[in-house]
Scaffold this motif. Structure first.
Motif, short mmCIF file in Angstrom:
data_model
loop_
_atom_site.label_atom_id
_atom_site.label_comp_id
_atom_site.label_asym_id
_atom_site.label_seq_id
_atom_site.Cartn_x
_atom_site.Cartn_y
_atom_site.Cartn_z
N LYS A 25 0.86 -1.18 0.00
CA LYS A 25 0.00 0.00 0.00
C LYS A 25 0.90 1.24 0.00
O LYS A 25 1.76 1.38 0.86
CB LYS A 25 -0.88 -0.04 1.25
N MET A 26 0.71 2.11 -0.96
CA MET A 26 1.56 3.29 -1.10
C MET A 26 1.01 4.43 -0.24
O MET A 26 0.22 5.25 -0.68
CB MET A 26 1.63 3.74 -2.56
N THR A 27 1.42 4.44 1.00
CA THR A 27 1.00 5.50 1.91
C THR A 27 2.17 6.45 2.15
O THR A 27 3.33 6.10 1.88
CB THR A 27 0.56 4.91 3.26
N SER A 28 1.87 7.60 2.70
CA SER A 28 2.95 8.54 3.01
C SER A 28 3.86 7.95 4.08
O SER A 28 5.07 8.19 4.07
CB SER A 28 2.39 9.90 3.45
N ASP A 29 3.31 7.15 4.99
CA ASP A 29 4.14 6.50 6.01
C ASP A 29 5.09 5.49 5.37
O ASP A 29 6.27 5.42 5.74
CB ASP A 29 3.28 5.79 7.06
N PHE A 30 4.58 4.71 4.43
CA PHE A 30 5.43 3.73 3.74
C PHE A 30 6.56 4.44 2.99
O PHE A 30 7.72 4.08 3.12
CB PHE A 30 4.60 2.89 2.77
N LEU A 31 6.21 5.46 2.23
CA LEU A 31 7.22 6.20 1.46
C LEU A 31 8.22 6.88 2.39
O LEU A 31 9.42 6.86 2.14
CB LEU A 31 6.54 7.22 0.55
N ALA A 32 7.72 7.46 3.48
CA ALA A 32 8.60 8.14 4.43
C ALA A 32 9.60 7.17 5.06
O ALA A 32 10.73 7.55 5.36
CB ALA A 32 7.78 8.83 5.51
N SER A 33 9.20 5.90 5.22
CA SER A 33 10.12 4.94 5.82
C SER A 33 11.28 4.61 4.88
O SER A 33 12.40 4.36 5.33
CB SER A 33 9.39 3.65 6.22
N SER A 34 11.04 4.66 3.58
CA SER A 34 12.12 4.44 2.62
C SER A 34 13.02 5.66 2.52
O SER A 34 14.24 5.56 2.46
CB SER A 34 11.55 4.11 1.24
N ILE A 35 12.40 6.83 2.53
CA ILE A 35 13.13 8.09 2.35
C ILE A 35 13.73 8.57 3.67
O ILE A 35 14.68 9.35 3.67
CB ILE A 35 12.18 9.15 1.73
N GLN A 36 13.19 8.08 4.75
CA GLN A 36 13.59 8.49 6.10
C GLN A 36 13.37 9.98 6.32
O GLN A 36 14.28 10.74 6.65
CB GLN A 36 15.03 8.08 6.42
N THR A 37 12.12 10.34 6.11
CA THR A 37 11.70 11.72 6.36
C THR A 37 10.31 11.69 6.96
O THR A 37 9.69 10.63 7.08
CB THR A 37 11.75 12.56 5.06
N ASN A 38 9.79 12.83 7.29
CA ASN A 38 8.48 12.95 7.89
C ASN A 38 7.39 12.73 6.83
O ASN A 38 7.47 13.28 5.74
CB ASN A 38 8.36 14.35 8.50
N PRO A 39 6.35 11.95 7.16
CA PRO A 39 5.26 11.73 6.20
C PRO A 39 4.58 13.01 5.73
O PRO A 39 4.05 13.06 4.62
CB PRO A 39 4.27 10.84 6.98
N ILE A 41 6.07 15.77 4.91
CA ILE A 41 6.86 16.22 3.75
C ILE A 41 6.45 15.43 2.52
O ILE A 41 6.28 16.00 1.43
CB ILE A 41 8.37 16.08 4.05
N ILE A 42 6.27 14.13 2.67
CA ILE A 42 5.84 13.28 1.55
C ILE A 42 4.48 13.74 1.04
O ILE A 42 4.28 13.88 -0.18
CB ILE A 42 5.80 11.79 1.97
N ARG A 43 3.55 13.98 1.93
CA ARG A 43 2.21 14.41 1.51
C ARG A 43 2.27 15.75 0.77
O ARG A 43 1.56 15.95 -0.22
CB ARG A 43 1.27 14.49 2.72
N ASN A 44 3.11 16.67 1.25
CA ASN A 44 3.23 17.97 0.57
C ASN A 44 3.80 17.80 -0.84
O ASN A 44 3.32 18.43 -1.79
CB ASN A 44 4.11 18.92 1.39
N ILE A 45 4.80 16.96 -0.97
CA ILE A 45 5.40 16.73 -2.30
C ILE A 45 4.40 16.01 -3.20
O ILE A 45 4.25 16.37 -4.38
CB ILE A 45 6.73 15.96 -2.17
N LEU A 46 3.69 15.04 -2.67
CA LEU A 46 2.67 14.34 -3.47
C LEU A 46 1.60 15.31 -3.95
O LEU A 46 1.12 15.20 -5.08
CB LEU A 46 2.04 13.20 -2.66
#
Length: 153
Positions: A25-39, A41-46
């Motif tokens: 499941k492509m969630t901001s939490d999943f992506l943040a765990s790979s990138i090692q950043t705050n979810p 930030i991922i949501r803002n970029i998405l």
């Protein structure tokens, strides 16, 4: 001048969506765990990528899909979505050089077209690379390293 890390984070997001969308499941939490950043930030970029028409986001379900094929999204497309430049100019020029100074009154005439040429060259180079290049390179590196696309982080 420096392009922010948001550009490389956006490319990382695309690589993760490509590598894991069939199995995770492509969630901001999943992506943040790979990138090692705050979810956040991922949501803002998405959100920026969605506004640029590069991704579709299904809220709540973690569904992130690409709006175009990998080969049809260039680094420039991502850059333009993430790093919008003020008034289309990469270089910001100081506003009021001294018109009574022999350098100040001519510096714009000397530098403006050079800055435009530099920006054009950078943008042309960014258009040469696509998300398909990342996909291909990631497959090659993972094959060499014996890695599989399973979540192990």
């Amino acid at each position: 001048m420096q392009i922010s890390s948001r550009f490389s984070i956006a490319l990382h997001i695309f690589a993760c969506v490509d590598a894991f969308q069939a199995t995770h499941k492509m969630t901001s939490d999943f992506l943040a765990s790979s990138i090692q950043t705050n979810p956040v930030i991922i949501r803002n970029i998405l959100s920026q990528l969605r506004r640029a028409g590069l991704v579709r986001i299904a809220r709540g379900t973690g569904g992130i899909t690409l709006e175009r094929a990998l080969k049809d999204i260039s680094f420039y497309d991502v850059y333009a979505a993430i790093e919008p430049v003020e008034r289309g100019a990469l270089f910001r020029f100081h506003e009021s050089p001294n018109p009574n100074c022999p350098v100040g009154k001519n510096i714009h005439k000397i530098l403006d077209h050079k800055f435009t040429d530099i920006q054009s060259a950078m943008e042309a180079e960014m258009r040469k690379y696509t998300l398909e290049d990342i996909h291909r390179d990631l497959l090659c590196l993972n094959a060499v390293q014996g890695a599989v696309t399973q979540r192990s982080f």
